[in-house]
Design a protein around this motif. Sequence first.
Motif, PDB file in Angstrom:
ATOM      1  N   ARG A   1      34.072  14.145   9.182  1.00 34.84           N
ATOM      2  CA  ARG A   1      33.136  14.260  10.300  1.00 34.84           C
ATOM      3  C   ARG A   1      32.465  15.625  10.320  1.00 34.84           C
ATOM      4  O   ARG A   1      31.267  15.739  10.581  1.00 34.84           O
ATOM      5  N   SER A   2      33.245  16.654  10.039  1.00 35.30           N
ATOM      6  CA  SER A   2      32.679  17.997  10.001  1.00 35.30           C
ATOM      7  C   SER A   2      31.652  18.114   8.877  1.00 35.30           C
ATOM      8  O   SER A   2      30.584  18.717   9.044  1.00 35.30           O
ATOM      9  N   GLY A   3      31.956  17.509   7.724  1.00 34.93           N
ATOM     10  CA  GLY A   3      31.024  17.542   6.607  1.00 34.93           C
ATOM     11  C   GLY A   3      29.746  16.786   6.878  1.00 34.93           C
ATOM     12  O   GLY A   3      28.700  17.060   6.272  1.00 34.93           O
ATOM     13  N   LEU A   4      29.793  15.817   7.798  1.00 36.18           N
ATOM     14  CA  LEU A   4      28.604  15.042   8.161  1.00 36.18           C
ATOM     15  C   LEU A   4      27.831  15.669   9.315  1.00 36.18           C
ATOM     16  O   LEU A   4      26.902  15.062   9.844  1.00 36.18           O
ATOM     17  N   GLY A   5      28.222  16.876   9.708  1.00 39.97           N
ATOM     18  CA  GLY A   5      27.470  17.597  10.723  1.00 39.97           C
ATOM     19  C   GLY A   5      28.040  17.534  12.118  1.00 39.97           C
ATOM     20  O   GLY A   5      27.465  18.118  13.044  1.00 39.97           O
ATOM     21  N   GLN A   6      29.154  16.833  12.316  1.00 41.09           N
ATOM     22  CA  GLN A   6      29.760  16.775  13.637  1.00 41.09           C
ATOM     23  C   GLN A   6      30.660  17.988  13.871  1.00 41.09           C
ATOM     24  O   GLN A   6      31.054  18.676  12.934  1.00 41.09           O
TER      25      GLN A   6
END
Length: 393
Positions: free
Chosen positions: A149-154
Amino acid sequence: MTDTKSPPPVQRSPSDADQGPANTGAKWPLPEEAFWSEANDPHGVLEAEQEPEPQPEPQPAKKRDPYLDNVKFILIACVIVGHSLVPTLDADSSRALYLFIYTFHMPLFVLISGYLSRNFWNSNAKTNKLVDTFVVPYVIVEVGYAAVRSGLGQKWSLTIIDPAWINWYLLALLFWRLSTPVWKRMKYPIPVAIAIYLFAGFSQITGDFSMDRFFGLMPFFVIGLAMQPHHFELLNRRWLKILSAVTLVCAAAVAIYIAPHAPLDPFYFKASYQDLGLSWWMGLAVRGGLLVCALAMCLAIMALVPRRETWFSDLGTRTLYCYLLHGIPVLIAKQMGWLDLPWLYGPLGVAAIATSAFALAIVLCLPETRTIFKWVLEPRLTWLYRRPSEVKR
C-alpha cells in the motif's frame, strides 16, 4: 463442474465407514491439516511401512481423497472473483454475482475448516502449527500489505491487532481452533453457537483480532466440527444433486432481483444490528435468514462438486498460498485503475473479471508458487518448540 451421475446402491458393510466421500478407497477421516488442508505431505501415495518379513497380502497404497480439495479450489476462485468485482459494484450484474458469491463462499470455507479441526488437538505437531501457519504468516502478510500500500502511494499503516483486508481469516481461524476443545465437550454445540451468533448482533463488536468475524461466522465452524464422514455421503444422491442445482439457480435469480437495492453489509457476517440500521427483531430475522440461506447454498455446492479426481484437485491442496498472495495483484489492479474501465461495467465485464480471477487462482495454486513462497508462508520453526521428552520432564 458437477457430477450428475449417481452410483448404484451399495450394500453397507463394516468397512464402509472407512470410505471417503469420493469412494476412492481413501480412509476416513480426511487429513486433519493446518489451514485449508495444507499438510506437510498431503499429496501422492503414502508408502506402507516395511516389515522384516514379506507380507502375503500387501496393503494397497492409500491416496488422498480429492473431494474437499475440489471444493476448496472452487471456493478460492470465488474469493478472488469477489474481491476483483469490488470496483464495478455499481453495475447490477457485478453486484448480483458479488451477492451470490458472498452468501456462501466464506461460510463454506469456515465449515470445511471446522471439519478439518475435529482432531486438531490430538497432535503436538498440529498444535505447533498454530504458530507456524497462523501467527508467523499473519505478521509477515500484515507487513507485506502495508509495504504494498505504501508503494502504491498510500500512507504507511500497520496495526497488528486490526487485520488488514484478507488477513482477518488467519486470526479468526486461530481463535476458532483454540475454542475447539470447548465445543467438543458440549452436548449441544450447534444450538449454542447459533444463539451466540444471533445475540452477538446486539453488540457493536470491533474488528480487533477479527472478533467481529469470529462471532459472525462461528456457527459454520461448529457445524463443521460436528460433521461426520457419512454426512458428506448423504449429499451424494441424484435427487439431492437435482435439488441443489435448483437451489443455486433460485439463489442466482434472487441475487439478480435484489442486486439494485440490497445492502452489502449483512453478507460480510460482522455488522451489528445497530450498524445495519435494523430493529432488534428485524436484525434477528435478517441474521437468521442469512444463516439458513448460506447453509442451503453450502450444502448445494458440496452436493454438486465432483467427488472424483479432477484437473484442479491438486490445485486445491495449495489454497493457503492463493488466499494470502492474491491480494497483491488484485490491490495493484485496483490502485492502477485496471478494474475501473468503462466496458467492465456490465455482463461482459463481469465475465472478463471472473475469467481473469479464475486464471489467477490457477497460477497461485501451482506447485511452483508454493516452491517460491514456502519459506515465508510455511516456515519450519522446529527450533522454537520443546521435544516431547523435554515436555514430560
